[in-house]
Design a protein around this motif. Sequence first.
Motif, PDB file in Angstrom:
ATOM      1  N   THR A  50       0.868  -1.175   0.000  1.00  0.00           N
ATOM      2  CA  THR A  50       0.000   0.000   0.000  1.00  0.00           C
ATOM      3  C   THR A  50       0.910   1.232   0.000  1.00  0.00           C
ATOM      4  O   THR A  50       2.130   1.101   0.157  1.00  0.00           O
ATOM      5  CB  THR A  50      -0.880   0.025   1.265  1.00  0.00           C
TER       6      THR A  50
ATOM      7  N   SER B  79      -2.606  -6.591  -3.538  1.00  0.00           N
ATOM      8  CA  SER B  79      -2.590  -5.249  -2.968  1.00  0.00           C
ATOM      9  C   SER B  79      -4.012  -4.814  -2.603  1.00  0.00           C
ATOM     10  O   SER B  79      -4.223  -4.180  -1.564  1.00  0.00           O
ATOM     11  CB  SER B  79      -1.958  -4.258  -3.946  1.00  0.00           C
TER      12      SER B  79
ATOM     13  N   LEU C 112      -5.524  -3.495   0.967  1.00  0.00           N
ATOM     14  CA  LEU C 112      -6.364  -2.310   1.166  1.00  0.00           C
ATOM     15  C   LEU C 112      -7.631  -2.672   1.944  1.00  0.00           C
ATOM     16  O   LEU C 112      -8.072  -1.909   2.801  1.00  0.00           O
ATOM     17  CB  LEU C 112      -6.735  -1.679  -0.171  1.00  0.00           C
TER      18      LEU C 112
ATOM     19  N   ARG D  90      -6.596   4.668  -0.985  1.00  0.00           N
ATOM     20  CA  ARG D  90      -7.156   3.603  -1.811  1.00  0.00           C
ATOM     21  C   ARG D  90      -6.479   3.524  -3.170  1.00  0.00           C
ATOM     22  O   ARG D  90      -7.072   3.756  -4.215  1.00  0.00           O
ATOM     23  CB  ARG D  90      -8.664   3.767  -1.974  1.00  0.00           C
TER      24      ARG D  90
ATOM     25  N   ARG E 113      -3.817   0.793  -5.258  1.00  0.00           N
ATOM     26  CA  ARG E 113      -3.028  -0.436  -5.272  1.00  0.00           C
ATOM     27  C   ARG E 113      -1.580  -0.068  -5.593  1.00  0.00           C
ATOM     28  O   ARG E 113      -1.327   0.780  -6.440  1.00  0.00           O
ATOM     29  CB  ARG E 113      -3.557  -1.403  -6.330  1.00  0.00           C
TER      30      ARG E 113
END
Length: 168
Positions: free
Chosen positions: A8, A59, A63, A71, A73
């Motif tokens: 992230t 990813s 999240l 937000r 990836r």
Amino acid sequence: MRVYIPTTLAGLAEAYKAGEIGPAPLDAFAVTPGLREWYVSDDIEELEYAALTRAAQASLRLLAAHPDVPRKRVVVALDVGDGEVRHDPDRGLDPGTLGEVRLARAVPLTKAAAVHLDAAGAERDVRAAADAVGAADTGDDDARFTVDGAEDHELLWYATQEIPHLIG
């Protein structure tokens, strides 16, 4: 060997501060024999794109587990020695585990070749997909459609020198 580590923006910031991606063990994705067999391709760029896509899916799950992070990836592409990468060939062609590998040690960020990241315009779809990924994994078709909406967004490529700008 090129490996793709899902993370992230917060994880990327931690890696930048520490100078390495860790802690070990690290789950990653790469062109494994199973991935080659599944995609029936000899085109290394196509196979690496498939591994990158698998990392982007992972990813998204990160999240979902960390709703407080931006937000987007994030996938870090790294070049490591073949001996540093472990994969389980007994997992065969299970679509859920294609391309999965593990690194036993943290990897210096100097081995990073690039960072792949969602554009700002993907944020709404990525947010919705992160919220829906759990339901999609249990077979909810509407949730799967929502997750696929995030996958419609290509990750952008960034040079490693741009990491400070990305996390700033």
